[in-house]
Design a protein around this motif. Structure first.
Motif, PDB file in Angstrom:
ATOM      1  N   ASP A 361      42.655  34.731  72.460  1.00  0.00           N
ATOM      2  CA  ASP A 361      42.444  34.723  74.274  1.00  0.00           C
ATOM      3  C   ASP A 361      42.355  35.659  75.024  1.00  0.00           C
ATOM      4  O   ASP A 361      42.288  35.630  76.560  1.00  0.00           O
ATOM      5  CB  ASP A 361      43.494  33.532  74.902  1.00  0.00           C
ATOM      6  CG  ASP A 361      44.832  33.803  74.580  1.00  0.00           C
ATOM      7  OD1 ASP A 361      44.725  35.604  73.975  1.00  0.00           O
ATOM      8  OD2 ASP A 361      45.987  33.665  75.395  1.00  0.00           O
ATOM      9  N   ASN A 362      41.445  36.479  74.203  1.00  0.00           N
ATOM     10  CA  ASN A 362      40.705  38.198  74.737  1.00  0.00           C
ATOM     11  C   ASN A 362      39.717  38.317  75.037  1.00  0.00           C
ATOM     12  O   ASN A 362      38.529  38.452  74.018  1.00  0.00           O
ATOM     13  CB  ASN A 362      41.809  39.178  74.494  1.00  0.00           C
ATOM     14  CG  ASN A 362      40.981  40.262  75.054  1.00  0.00           C
ATOM     15  OD1 ASN A 362      40.737  40.498  75.979  1.00  0.00           O
ATOM     16  ND2 ASN A 362      41.584  41.702  75.009  1.00  0.00           N
ATOM     17  N   PRO A 363      39.271  37.683  76.622  1.00  0.00           N
ATOM     18  CA  PRO A 363      37.804  37.019  76.108  1.00  0.00           C
ATOM     19  C   PRO A 363      37.196  38.306  76.532  1.00  0.00           C
ATOM     20  O   PRO A 363      35.372  38.638  76.738  1.00  0.00           O
ATOM     21  CB  PRO A 363      37.345  35.902  77.769  1.00  0.00           C
ATOM     22  CG  PRO A 363      39.158  37.123  78.794  1.00  0.00           C
ATOM     23  CD  PRO A 363      40.526  37.016  78.003  1.00  0.00           C
ATOM     24  N   LEU A 364      37.600  39.919  76.562  1.00  0.00           N
ATOM     25  CA  LEU A 364      37.160  41.149  76.804  1.00  0.00           C
ATOM     26  C   LEU A 364      36.628  41.102  75.405  1.00  0.00           C
ATOM     27  O   LEU A 364      35.423  42.621  75.139  1.00  0.00           O
ATOM     28  CB  LEU A 364      38.166  42.245  77.394  1.00  0.00           C
ATOM     29  CG  LEU A 364      38.488  42.181  78.682  1.00  0.00           C
ATOM     30  CD1 LEU A 364      39.704  43.709  78.737  1.00  0.00           C
ATOM     31  CD2 LEU A 364      37.158  42.108  79.908  1.00  0.00           C
ATOM     32  N   LEU A 365      36.975  40.656  74.869  1.00  0.00           N
ATOM     33  CA  LEU A 365      36.495  41.404  73.082  1.00  0.00           C
ATOM     34  C   LEU A 365      35.765  39.967  73.022  1.00  0.00           C
ATOM     35  O   LEU A 365      36.042  38.508  71.840  1.00  0.00           O
ATOM     36  CB  LEU A 365      37.385  40.683  72.144  1.00  0.00           C
ATOM     37  CG  LEU A 365      39.252  41.540  71.981  1.00  0.00           C
ATOM     38  CD1 LEU A 365      40.317  41.630  71.281  1.00  0.00           C
ATOM     39  CD2 LEU A 365      38.684  43.141  72.219  1.00  0.00           C
ATOM     40  N   ILE A 366      34.753  40.246  73.191  1.00  0.00           N
ATOM     41  CA  ILE A 366      33.197  38.853  73.656  1.00  0.00           C
ATOM     42  C   ILE A 366      33.049  38.550  71.908  1.00  0.00           C
ATOM     43  O   ILE A 366      33.151  39.278  71.102  1.00  0.00           O
ATOM     44  CB  ILE A 366      31.809  39.986  73.819  1.00  0.00           C
ATOM     45  CG1 ILE A 366      32.048  40.524  75.239  1.00  0.00           C
ATOM     46  CG2 ILE A 366      30.621  38.901  73.612  1.00  0.00           C
ATOM     47  CD1 ILE A 366      31.355  40.576  75.795  1.00  0.00           C
ATOM     48  N   LEU A 367      32.937  37.231  72.237  1.00  0.00           N
ATOM     49  CA  LEU A 367      32.637  36.725  70.379  1.00  0.00           C
ATOM     50  C   LEU A 367      31.865  37.003  69.745  1.00  0.00           C
ATOM     51  O   LEU A 367      30.507  36.915  70.484  1.00  0.00           O
ATOM     52  CB  LEU A 367      33.070  35.469  71.020  1.00  0.00           C
ATOM     53  CG  LEU A 367      32.737  34.110  69.482  1.00  0.00           C
ATOM     54  CD1 LEU A 367      34.093  34.284  68.741  1.00  0.00           C
ATOM     55  CD2 LEU A 367      32.852  33.104  70.306  1.00  0.00           C
ATOM     56  N   PRO A 368      31.242  37.760  68.925  1.00  0.00           N
ATOM     57  CA  PRO A 368      30.138  37.406  68.179  1.00  0.00           C
ATOM     58  C   PRO A 368      29.439  36.123  68.243  1.00  0.00           C
ATOM     59  O   PRO A 368      29.838  35.333  68.012  1.00  0.00           O
ATOM     60  CB  PRO A 368      30.691  37.991  67.121  1.00  0.00           C
ATOM     61  CG  PRO A 368      31.407  39.081  66.935  1.00  0.00           C
ATOM     62  CD  PRO A 368      32.355  37.955  67.942  1.00  0.00           C
ATOM     63  N   ALA A 369      27.626  36.507  68.702  1.00  0.00           N
ATOM     64  CA  ALA A 369      26.996  35.469  68.952  1.00  0.00           C
ATOM     65  C   ALA A 369      27.059  34.468  68.046  1.00  0.00           C
ATOM     66  O   ALA A 369      26.318  33.482  67.536  1.00  0.00           O
ATOM     67  CB  ALA A 369      25.165  35.988  69.186  1.00  0.00           C
ATOM     68  N   ARG A 370      27.043  35.251  66.049  1.00  0.00           N
ATOM     69  CA  ARG A 370      27.213  34.456  64.472  1.00  0.00           C
ATOM     70  C   ARG A 370      28.178  33.700  64.614  1.00  0.00           C
ATOM     71  O   ARG A 370      28.261  32.648  64.193  1.00  0.00           O
ATOM     72  CB  ARG A 370      26.961  35.657  64.067  1.00  0.00           C
ATOM     73  CG  ARG A 370      28.400  36.516  63.527  1.00  0.00           C
ATOM     74  CD  ARG A 370      27.971  37.308  62.415  1.00  0.00           C
ATOM     75  NE  ARG A 370      29.424  38.170  61.815  1.00  0.00           N
ATOM     76  CZ  ARG A 370      29.771  38.950  62.811  1.00  0.00           C
ATOM     77  NH1 ARG A 370      28.835  39.605  63.667  1.00  0.00           N
ATOM     78  NH2 ARG A 370      30.645  39.800  62.559  1.00  0.00           N
ATOM     79  N   TYR A 371      29.123  33.551  65.717  1.00  0.00           N
ATOM     80  CA  TYR A 371      30.308  32.552  65.421  1.00  0.00           C
ATOM     81  C   TYR A 371      30.658  31.899  66.854  1.00  0.00           C
ATOM     82  O   TYR A 371      31.258  31.063  66.789  1.00  0.00           O
ATOM     83  CB  TYR A 371      31.760  33.538  65.744  1.00  0.00           C
ATOM     84  CG  TYR A 371      31.968  34.251  64.127  1.00  0.00           C
ATOM     85  CD1 TYR A 371      31.610  34.023  63.206  1.00  0.00           C
ATOM     86  CD2 TYR A 371      32.426  35.847  64.886  1.00  0.00           C
ATOM     87  CE1 TYR A 371      31.721  35.183  62.046  1.00  0.00           C
ATOM     88  CE2 TYR A 371      32.559  36.722  63.883  1.00  0.00           C
ATOM     89  CZ  TYR A 371      32.680  36.302  62.616  1.00  0.00           C
ATOM     90  OH  TYR A 371      32.471  36.884  61.397  1.00  0.00           O
ATOM     91  N   ALA A 372      29.215  32.031  67.688  1.00  0.00           N
ATOM     92  CA  ALA A 372      28.696  31.056  68.636  1.00  0.00           C
ATOM     93  C   ALA A 372      29.016  29.507  68.547  1.00  0.00           C
ATOM     94  O   ALA A 372      27.888  28.835  69.548  1.00  0.00           O
ATOM     95  CB  ALA A 372      28.107  30.813  70.172  1.00  0.00           C
TER      96      ALA A 372
END
Length: 386
Positions: A361-372
């Motif tokens: 739940d730390n959104p500063l660590l942007i979710l890599p696109a491959r996991y989106a």
């Protein structure tokens, strides 16, 4: 003094940084999730209702994504809507006519269009339209963060949250700044999946919305529609779901004068999306962060809480890191949504990538696109309803 990690209070898209043109590639995973959320079909008539001040790169990304899927796309740029619907008589004939002719509406407004009488919830829901509102979220930041959270994973998370929340008789919300509210007589919105015809939902998806009939206690405002982040604490006292006092300097007076006849608590929401921003996010982003809480005060009409029409003084009030108890059982601990540790939810997350990454739940660590959500992890099987 500011009471949140948010450093300022933007009032419009003009105060948000624009995206670089090449950023459009990074926005597309979030756009894809948006279009899945509205269940876009080829030949859908899509209206993108945008304000003159919205970032054109974001609008282009949404339009290009819809056009790529075969939709008939129209973009209508309009003047900004007013905060909380305080402009009670806006000229919206063109907007209403355009919405009524669309199959899908994607609204890139700053303040919510549904706080106006012509586009109030009952009016939108009477139209055969699937309506997604990006209020305060038609930004590159929102599409890089909360919009990347996979659709099916969010639906699974929300279904599990609703199964807990709808069993509760009382919800108690407290905060380090002094909030202590107890709500009961709870009715929850059942929107646990994609947007259906005749419904309106915000995007990025983010929370469990509910309407209490009884609210008692004190709300200490950390951010609100009419004040932004107040320069000193604002205390709102509620008795039997009505506001009995608003205290706290200039910001308190700003809230009071928008509704001289008084306020009631119209609705509330508990955030569920772990990838929505807190630091750096607008108020209507932060409300959706997993573990956040906000409630909407609205004006009494002739001394009555009129729930079927706008009050024209809708003041959303934000608490970033509350503690929430359901009938005395912990549900959120100082901003941490405990459901994110649920083993069954982690099993769903594993279908898209590492659960520790997807449910962090730390959104500063942007979710890599491959996991989106563009593709399932290789070992995954098709999802079944939770």
């Amino acid at each position: 003094m500011t009471t949140t990690p948010y450093a300022s209070s933007p009032f419009s898209y003009v105060s948000e940084p624009p995206a670089a043109p090449n950023a459009i590639a990074e926005l597309m995973p979030g756009v894809r999730n948006l279009l899945r959320h509205v269940q876009l079909r080829p030949d859908d008539r899509v209206l993108i209702l945008t304000e003159h001040t919205a970032d054109p790169v974001v609008i282009q990304a949404v339009a290009a994504g819809a056009a790529y899927e075969g939709a008939d796309v129209r973009i209508l740029s309009v003047p900004p809507f007013s905060p909380g619907g305080w402009d009670a008589e806006p000229s919206l004939q063109v907007e209403v006519a355009a919405v009524g002719q669309a199959d899908v509406v994607i609204s890139a407004t700053w303040w919510a269009e549904v706080h106006t009488a012509p586009l109030f919830f009952d009016q939108v829901m009477a139209m055969p339209v699937r309506f997604a509102s990006l209020h305060m979220a038609a930004t590159a930041g929102a599409f890089l963060t909360g919009a990347r959270f996979p659709n099916e994973l969010f639906y699974a998370l929300k279904q599990r949250a609703l199964s807990r929340l709808t069993e509760a008789g009382t919800i108690r919300v407290t905060s380090a700044s002094g909030t202590d509210l107890t709500m009961s007589g709870l009715t929850f919105a059942p929107d646990g999946g994609p947007i259906q015809t005749g419904t309106w939902q915000p995007f990025p998806y983010g929370g469990a919305n509910f309407w209490p009939t009884h609210t008692e206690g004190v709300l200490v405002v950390e951010d609100s529609t009419f004040t932004g982040v107040p320069d000193e604490p604002v205390r709102v006292t509620l008795r039997d779901n009505r506001v009995s006092a608003i205290e706290g300097g200039a910001a308190a007076e700003q809230i009071r004068r928008r509704a001289p006849g008084g306020y009631y608590l119209r609705h509330a929401l508990i955030g569920l999306n772990p990838k929505v921003r807190i630091a750096g996010g607008t108020q209507f982003e932060r409300e959706k962060h997993a573990g956040a809480f906000y409630c909407g005060l609205d004006a009494l009409t002739g001394g009555v809480a009129e729930t079927t029409a706008p009050g024209f003084a809708h003041c959303d009030c934000q608490i970033d890191r509350p503690t929430v108890h359901l009938d005395g059982e912990p549900f959120v601990d100082r901003g941490r949504l405990l459901l994110l540790d649920d083993p069954d939810l982690r099993e769903v997350a594993a279908r898209f990538g590492p659960p520790d990454v997807l449910l962090d739940d730390n959104p500063l660590l942007i979710l890599p696109a491959r996991y989106a959500g563009g593709r399932l992890a290789p070992e995954s099987r098709p999802l079944t309803p939770a």
